[in-house]
Design a protein around this motif. Sequence first.
Motif, PDB file in Angstrom:
ATOM      1  N   MET A   1       0.837  -1.186   0.000  1.00  0.00           N
ATOM      2  CA  MET A   1       0.000   0.000   0.000  1.00  0.00           C
ATOM      3  C   MET A   1       0.881   1.248   0.000  1.00  0.00           C
ATOM      4  N   LEU A   2       0.489   2.235  -0.807  1.00  0.00           N
ATOM      5  CA  LEU A   2       1.206   3.500  -0.780  1.00  0.00           C
ATOM      6  C   LEU A   2       0.904   4.210   0.534  1.00  0.00           C
ATOM      7  N   THR A   3       1.870   4.982   1.005  1.00  0.00           N
ATOM      8  CA  THR A   3       1.714   5.605   2.313  1.00  0.00           C
ATOM      9  C   THR A   3       2.363   6.985   2.324  1.00  0.00           C
ATOM     10  N   VAL A   4       2.537   7.540   3.497  1.00  0.00           N
ATOM     11  CA  VAL A   4       3.064   8.882   3.676  1.00  0.00           C
ATOM     12  C   VAL A   4       4.413   9.024   2.970  1.00  0.00           C
ATOM     13  N   GLY A   5       4.519  10.091   2.183  1.00  0.00           N
ATOM     14  CA  GLY A   5       5.745  10.371   1.446  1.00  0.00           C
ATOM     15  C   GLY A   5       5.715   9.886   0.013  1.00  0.00           C
ATOM     16  N   ASP A   6       4.792   8.964  -0.311  1.00  0.00           N
ATOM     17  CA  ASP A   6       4.656   8.480  -1.680  1.00  0.00           C
ATOM     18  C   ASP A   6       3.839   9.473  -2.500  1.00  0.00           C
ATOM     19  N   LYS A   7       4.107   9.498  -3.807  1.00  0.00           N
ATOM     20  CA  LYS A   7       3.299  10.313  -4.709  1.00  0.00           C
ATOM     21  C   LYS A   7       1.962   9.601  -4.944  1.00  0.00           C
ATOM     22  N   PHE A   8       0.878  10.364  -4.894  1.00  0.00           N
ATOM     23  CA  PHE A   8      -0.423   9.797  -5.208  1.00  0.00           C
ATOM     24  C   PHE A   8      -0.442   9.477  -6.693  1.00  0.00           C
ATOM     25  N   PRO A   9      -0.937   8.301  -7.094  1.00  0.00           N
ATOM     26  CA  PRO A   9      -0.904   7.916  -8.513  1.00  0.00           C
ATOM     27  C   PRO A   9      -1.718   8.849  -9.407  1.00  0.00           C
ATOM     28  N   SER A  10      -1.294   8.957 -10.641  1.00  0.00           N
ATOM     29  CA  SER A  10      -2.070   9.696 -11.637  1.00  0.00           C
ATOM     30  C   SER A  10      -3.347   8.920 -11.922  1.00  0.00           C
ATOM     31  N   PHE A  11      -4.430   9.648 -12.175  1.00  0.00           N
ATOM     32  CA  PHE A  11      -5.697   8.986 -12.490  1.00  0.00           C
ATOM     33  C   PHE A  11      -6.553   9.886 -13.371  1.00  0.00           C
ATOM     34  N   LYS A  12      -7.496   9.261 -14.049  1.00  0.00           N
ATOM     35  CA  LYS A  12      -8.477   9.944 -14.899  1.00  0.00           C
ATOM     36  C   LYS A  12      -9.743   9.107 -14.792  1.00  0.00           C
ATOM     37  N   LEU A  13     -10.745   9.621 -14.032  1.00  0.00           N
ATOM     38  CA  LEU A  13     -11.952   8.843 -13.758  1.00  0.00           C
ATOM     39  C   LEU A  13     -13.212   9.663 -14.039  1.00  0.00           C
ATOM     40  N   THR A  14     -14.268   8.968 -14.406  1.00  0.00           N
ATOM     41  CA  THR A  14     -15.575   9.595 -14.568  1.00  0.00           C
ATOM     42  C   THR A  14     -16.227   9.662 -13.195  1.00  0.00           C
ATOM     43  N   ALA A  15     -16.886  10.779 -12.937  1.00  0.00           N
ATOM     44  CA  ALA A  15     -17.520  10.985 -11.631  1.00  0.00           C
ATOM     45  C   ALA A  15     -18.932  11.519 -11.799  1.00  0.00           C
ATOM     46  N   VAL A  16     -19.760  11.228 -10.805  1.00  0.00           N
ATOM     47  CA  VAL A  16     -21.056  11.888 -10.693  1.00  0.00           C
ATOM     48  C   VAL A  16     -20.761  13.225 -10.024  1.00  0.00           C
ATOM     49  N   LYS A  17     -21.240  14.303 -10.624  1.00  0.00           N
ATOM     50  CA  LYS A  17     -20.974  15.645 -10.119  1.00  0.00           C
ATOM     51  C   LYS A  17     -21.492  15.824  -8.696  1.00  0.00           C
ATOM     52  N   ALA A  18     -20.908  16.788  -8.006  1.00  0.00           N
ATOM     53  CA  ALA A  18     -21.325  17.119  -6.650  1.00  0.00           C
ATOM     54  C   ALA A  18     -22.635  17.898  -6.664  1.00  0.00           C
ATOM     55  N   GLY A  19     -23.361  17.817  -5.550  1.00  0.00           N
ATOM     56  CA  GLY A  19     -24.577  18.603  -5.347  1.00  0.00           C
ATOM     57  C   GLY A  19     -25.704  18.227  -6.284  1.00  0.00           C
ATOM     58  N   PRO A  20     -26.729  19.079  -6.344  1.00  0.00           N
ATOM     59  CA  PRO A  20     -27.892  18.808  -7.193  1.00  0.00           C
ATOM     60  C   PRO A  20     -27.547  18.656  -8.668  1.00  0.00           C
ATOM     61  N   GLU A  21     -26.430  19.259  -9.098  1.00  0.00           N
ATOM     62  CA  GLU A  21     -25.984  19.142 -10.490  1.00  0.00           C
ATOM     63  C   GLU A  21     -25.767  17.680 -10.878  1.00  0.00           C
ATOM     64  N   GLY A  22     -25.416  16.870  -9.889  1.00  0.00           N
ATOM     65  CA  GLY A  22     -25.151  15.465 -10.139  1.00  0.00           C
ATOM     66  C   GLY A  22     -26.395  14.640 -10.417  1.00  0.00           C
TER      67      GLY A  22
END
Length: 192
Positions: A1-22
């Motif tokens: 598992m990645l932990t403190v000090g590691d770079k967070f991996p690059s990602f590209k994901l589809t999301a449901v928008k926040a709030g009522p817009e979603g």
Amino acid sequence: MLTVGDKFPSFKLTAVKAGPEGLGGPGKSFTEITSESNPGKWKIVFFWPKDFTFICPTEIAAFGKLAGEFADRDAVVYGVSTDSEFVHLNWRVYNEDIKNLEIPMLADTKKELSEALGILAKDEGVALRATFIVDPDGTIQWASVNGLNVGRNPQEVLRVLDALQTDELCPCNWEKGKDALNPQKLFEAAAA
């Protein structure tokens, strides 16, 4: 598992928008979120195992209620599971606790982000209840993982973010507004 000090991996994901817009329907409810979205912000990225379950909506709703608090600290919150954006949208439509959720729900359907982080439950093939605080440079500053049957405390995540943002020594149970530790004063007191 990645932990403190590691770079967070690059990602590209589809999301449901926040709030009522979603809740605008399949053609209007989705957006793409990447590791480059919201540059210069702290990121809180939390994972849950499956939609339409029992513990998950309690956590998601609690993070959603604190979205303004995180925003006040120059942080964005992303919720992620391995379910699709269509499942996320359907769940939001039918669950009153997350219907107006103020954070986006990201779909890691290929499990690439979960695998890169090392947080897939081996037997179930779903994400563990993992939470990461990532600084504006993309470095993980805090990581926490719970088993599938134990919910987490979003208020604690906010407390840790506050402590990290002080860039000082924060003692056990430190809360925003309290004094941080001053090593010089501690040495002076010990010598007296």
